[in-house]
Design a protein around this motif. Structure first.
Motif, mmCIF file in Angstrom:
data_model
loop_
_atom_site.group_PDB
_atom_site.id
_atom_site.type_symbol
_atom_site.label_atom_id
_atom_site.label_comp_id
_atom_site.label_asym_id
_atom_site.label_seq_id
_atom_site.Cartn_x
_atom_site.Cartn_y
_atom_site.Cartn_z
ATOM 1 N N ALA A 18 -13.041 7.394 13.318
ATOM 2 C CA ALA A 18 -11.802 7.846 12.685
ATOM 3 C C ALA A 18 -10.558 7.662 13.553
ATOM 4 C CB ALA A 18 -11.938 9.319 12.293
ATOM 5 N N LEU A 19 -10.694 7.731 14.865
ATOM 6 C CA LEU A 19 -9.538 7.973 15.727
ATOM 7 C C LEU A 19 -8.383 6.977 15.597
ATOM 8 C CD1 LEU A 19 -11.476 10.094 16.944
ATOM 9 C CD2 LEU A 19 -10.492 9.546 19.162
ATOM 10 N N PRO A 20 -8.596 5.648 15.535
ATOM 11 C CA PRO A 20 -7.441 4.735 15.570
ATOM 12 C C PRO A 20 -6.785 4.472 14.220
ATOM 13 C CG PRO A 20 -9.455 3.463 15.656
ATOM 14 C CD PRO A 20 -9.865 4.905 15.630
ATOM 15 N N PHE A 21 -7.192 5.180 13.171
ATOM 16 C CA PHE A 21 -6.655 4.887 11.840
ATOM 17 C C PHE A 21 -5.760 6.027 11.348
ATOM 18 C CE2 PHE A 21 -10.748 2.692 12.146
ATOM 19 C CZ PHE A 21 -10.349 1.385 11.897
ATOM 20 N N PRO A 22 -4.521 5.741 10.961
ATOM 21 C CA PRO A 22 -3.607 6.780 10.482
ATOM 22 C C PRO A 22 -3.941 7.239 9.067
ATOM 23 C CG PRO A 22 -2.545 4.634 10.380
ATOM 24 C CD PRO A 22 -3.873 4.414 11.051
ATOM 25 N N LEU A 23 -3.320 8.336 8.675
ATOM 26 C CA LEU A 23 -3.552 8.897 7.344
ATOM 27 C C LEU A 23 -3.235 7.910 6.234
ATOM 28 C CD1 LEU A 23 -2.184 12.563 7.624
ATOM 29 C CD2 LEU A 23 -4.443 11.915 6.799
ATOM 30 N N ASP A 24 -2.216 7.078 6.428
ATOM 31 C CA ASP A 24 -1.785 6.160 5.369
ATOM 32 C C ASP A 24 -2.424 4.784 5.483
ATOM 33 O OD1 ASP A 24 -0.501 5.328 7.650
ATOM 34 O OD2 ASP A 24 1.505 5.209 6.758
ATOM 35 N N ASP A 25 -3.523 4.674 6.232
ATOM 36 C CA ASP A 25 -4.204 3.384 6.316
ATOM 37 C C ASP A 25 -4.600 2.929 4.912
ATOM 38 O OD1 ASP A 25 -5.725 1.499 8.427
ATOM 39 O OD2 ASP A 25 -6.966 1.745 6.647
ATOM 40 N N PRO A 26 -4.248 1.699 4.514
ATOM 41 C CA PRO A 26 -4.509 1.275 3.134
ATOM 42 C C PRO A 26 -5.980 1.092 2.794
ATOM 43 C CG PRO A 26 -3.668 -0.546 4.449
ATOM 44 C CD PRO A 26 -3.531 0.684 5.292
ATOM 45 N N LEU A 27 -6.840 1.010 3.807
ATOM 46 C CA LEU A 27 -8.268 0.832 3.547
ATOM 47 C C LEU A 27 -9.054 2.119 3.756
ATOM 48 C CD1 LEU A 27 -10.569 -1.131 2.839
ATOM 49 C CD2 LEU A 27 -10.733 -1.675 5.286
ATOM 50 N N TYR A 28 -8.777 2.848 4.862
ATOM 51 C CA TYR A 28 -9.576 4.017 5.223
ATOM 52 C C TYR A 28 -8.802 5.335 5.142
ATOM 53 C CZ TYR A 28 -12.310 0.323 7.536
ATOM 54 O OH TYR A 28 -13.033 -0.812 7.819
ATOM 55 N N GLY A 29 -7.598 5.316 4.607
ATOM 56 C CA GLY A 29 -6.718 6.466 4.691
ATOM 57 C C GLY A 29 -7.050 7.627 3.765
ATOM 58 N N GLN A 30 -6.093 8.540 3.684
ATOM 59 C CA GLN A 30 -6.291 9.765 2.903
ATOM 60 C C GLN A 30 -6.125 9.525 1.407
ATOM 61 O OE1 GLN A 30 -3.364 12.966 3.446
ATOM 62 N NE2 GLN A 30 -5.059 14.423 3.620
ATOM 63 N N ARG A 31 -5.231 8.589 1.054
ATOM 64 C CA ARG A 31 -4.971 8.309 -0.363
ATOM 65 C C ARG A 31 -5.002 6.809 -0.608
ATOM 66 N NH1 ARG A 31 -1.488 12.341 1.148
ATOM 67 N NH2 ARG A 31 -1.731 14.327 0.049
ATOM 68 N N PRO A 32 -5.460 6.389 -1.775
ATOM 69 C CA PRO A 32 -5.513 4.951 -2.075
ATOM 70 C C PRO A 32 -4.121 4.372 -2.245
ATOM 71 C CG PRO A 32 -6.127 6.252 -4.008
ATOM 72 C CD PRO A 32 -6.014 7.211 -2.872
ATOM 73 N N PRO A 33 -3.953 3.080 -1.988
ATOM 74 C CA PRO A 33 -2.649 2.438 -2.177
ATOM 75 C C PRO A 33 -2.282 2.380 -3.657
ATOM 76 C CG PRO A 33 -4.334 0.798 -1.687
ATOM 77 C CD PRO A 33 -4.981 2.145 -1.508
ATOM 78 N N GLU A 34 -1.011 2.134 -3.922
ATOM 79 C CA GLU A 34 -0.533 2.087 -5.312
ATOM 80 C C GLU A 34 -1.160 0.923 -6.078
ATOM 81 O OE1 GLU A 34 3.694 2.055 -5.373
ATOM 82 O OE2 GLU A 34 3.900 4.045 -4.452
ATOM 83 N N ASN A 35 -1.433 -0.166 -5.376
ATOM 84 C CA ASN A 35 -2.049 -1.329 -6.018
ATOM 85 C C ASN A 35 -3.530 -1.029 -6.259
ATOM 86 O OD1 ASN A 35 -3.018 -3.781 -6.874
ATOM 87 N ND2 ASN A 35 -2.069 -4.975 -5.237
ATOM 88 N N GLU A 36 -3.910 -0.797 -7.495
ATOM 89 C CA GLU A 36 -5.277 -0.426 -7.823
ATOM 90 C C GLU A 36 -6.269 -1.560 -7.625
ATOM 91 O OE1 GLU A 36 -5.265 1.092 -11.763
ATOM 92 O OE2 GLU A 36 -4.102 2.889 -11.267
ATOM 93 N N LYS A 37 -5.790 -2.789 -7.463
ATOM 94 C CA LYS A 37 -6.684 -3.923 -7.270
ATOM 95 C C LYS A 37 -7.139 -4.055 -5.824
ATOM 96 C CE LYS A 37 -4.768 -6.630 -11.105
ATOM 97 N NZ LYS A 37 -4.154 -7.922 -11.511
#
Length: 493
Positions: free
Chosen positions: A421-440
């Protein structure tokens, strides 16, 4: 002497060998069962354009390494991608062109080495990812350092970023040879400015290996500092058995022993399948580095390593947390090094559902006035609060002091960090807290999914293991400050 008498004399030997043979047979059957899933092209195809130390005479610099890497990815397209079906049914297959998991859909493809040049660099930074990982894991930290005028190279280690088969035969010495090329390249770019190494997991072991070589005169330059994230300093002793399993894998009918796990490859920037050889190489590397650190602590006690910052989760099922102290920081010269330890969620630790509280190391270190290194514990402000504070303990001191408000708190439902977990921020588009806006775009981060077992294609651990760091801003700030301070102290080489 009659034959029966000779047999009677040897009987104790047979009695000893019998159980051993049974255990060996059971071991083979068990481990073979772990690898009897159907192998795909990405498990079996050998990519010949990969860098090894045997190619060092032809690939003499980092530019040559990148040219070879270009041919390697062309070979990957030809031998793997071209053999994999496409379409909706392959949406979670990394090697299906155009699938949600296809890393080639993303720009840039973070499986490849990358370079962030600076016009007037204050120093150079080499980023070294972990085993089965890719340069994606440290890219955000590298971008932050580049914004502060560091020349950054994110190295794709040999065997990585392509197909899991790349780890069937690769040696850690091949990776170390690639590290040397990258450091030499950085040295040419930043001139007299210091070069810093940031290693994640197995990359930390490679960073230590290079630093030791440089201090011993067989490599250059000596790093200005080291930052080690979730470092592989010690792993479970049972990993040594992987060497025997790998040897047996060449026996006809036992090819499955070449794999510790064979999984669906749906992560665009990390292998899910893991070779037995990869485990062997991590064990060899960590054993070699620990031995050399111990020896250097005896021969050069006043200069064992450059200033070293270790960032580690107290909860880590992959590498040993105690080894960070016993095999590394505890053997280094005093007043130059620091451990930042991310504690478990003390508010959640009161739950009866939490059966394993890895707080023994915290208890061991807090109040120990014999520690030669500083320690910062990132933990709950109070057991009744989700707010997080940093408590610092200076070398050879039993006192702790709060270093100021962090403005951070444990997210609901999160009980600890993890090795990955350590090197990835909350907004990471792959492993983050929430999915990106692009659903694809494929998202593998925090998911609240429930249903019947066997319905979801993702392994259960993907729903349980945290893959981003809610306290990433603190980690980044500490790493950047460490490099900047070390650069001032080091000065020009």
């Amino acid at each position: 002497m009659r034959p029966i008498d000779r047999f009677t004399q040897r009987r104790p030997l047979y009695l000893r060998l019998g159980p051993l043979a049974l255990l060996a047979g059971a071991f083979v059957l068990f481990t073979q069962g772990c690898g009897n899933q159907q192998l795909k092209p990405w498990h079996s195809e050998a990519l010949t354009e990969e860098f090894t130390r045997d190619k060092a005479e032809k690939v003499r610099n980092f530019e040559g390494y990148l040219k070879l890497e270009e041919r390697l990815f062309a070979e990957l397209d030809e031998k793997v991608y071209a053999r994999v079906e496409t379409g909706p049914g392959q949406a979670l297959v990394r090697y299906s062109k155009g699938s949600a998991a296809d890393p080639q859909r993303r720009r840039p493809n973070w499986n490849r080495s990358f370079e962030l040049a600076a016009p007037a660099p204050v120093g150079g930074v080499l980023l070294l990812h972990g085993m089965s990982d890719s340069p994606y894991s440290l890219r955000v930290l590298g971008q932050a350092l580049h914004q502060r005028n560091f020349w950054v190279v994110g190295l794709r280690l040999p065997g990585h970023g392509t197909a899991p088969s790349g780890l069937l035969d690769i040696q850690w010495e091949d990776m170390a040879a690639a590290v040397r090329l990258a450091v030499e390249h950085l040295a040419a770019k930043v001139g007299s400015q210091p070069i810093h190494l940031i290693g994640y997991s197995t990359g930390a072991g490679l960073a230590l290996d290079f630093a030791l070589n440089a201090l011993e005169g067989s490599a250059s330059p000596v790093p200005g500092s080291l930052v080690l994230i979730s470092p592989a300093i010690g792993i479970h002793p049972a990993a040594a058995l992987a060497a025997w399993k790998r040897r047996l894998s060449v026996v006809p009918g036992l090819g499955g022993l070449a794999w510790l796990s064979v999984e669906l490859e749906f992560d665009p920037f990390k292998y899910n399948s893991f070779t037995t050889n990869a485990g062997v190489q991590v064990h060899r590397l960590t054993t070699d580095v620990a031995r050399r650190i111990e020896r250097r602590s005896q021969t050069h006690p006043s200069g064992v390593l450059p200033p070293t910052l270790v960032l580690k989760s107290n909860a880590d099922s992959t590498v040993s947390t105690d080894a960070v102290v016993d095999r590394l920081l505890g053997r280094l010269e005093p007043h130059r090094h620091e451990l930042v330890l991310f504690d478990v969620n003390r508010y959640a630790a009161k739950s009866v559902l939490m059966i394993a509280d890895p707080g023994a190391l915290t208890t061991r270190l807090i109040g120990d006035q014999n520690l030669p290194f500083a320690m910062t514990l990132v933990t709950n402000e109070r057991p009744e609060s989700l707010a997080v504070v940093a408590r610092r303990q200076e070398p050879f001191s039993a006192e702790t002091s709060r270093t100021g408000p962090l403005g951070l708190a444990w997210p609901p439902g999160v009980i600890s960090l993890s090795h990955v977990a350590l090197p990835f921020p909350l907004d990471d588009p792959l492993y983050g807290q929430r999915p990106p806006e692009n659903e694809k775009i494929l998202f593998l981060g925090q998911m609240a999914i429930q249903g019947e077992r066997g319905v979801l294609r993702l392994p259960p651990e993907w729903l349980l293991r945290l893959r981003h760091n809610p306290f990433y801003p603190y980690l980044e700030a500490r790493a950047v400050a460490w490099l900047e301070r070390a650069g001032v102290q080091t000065g020009a080489r």
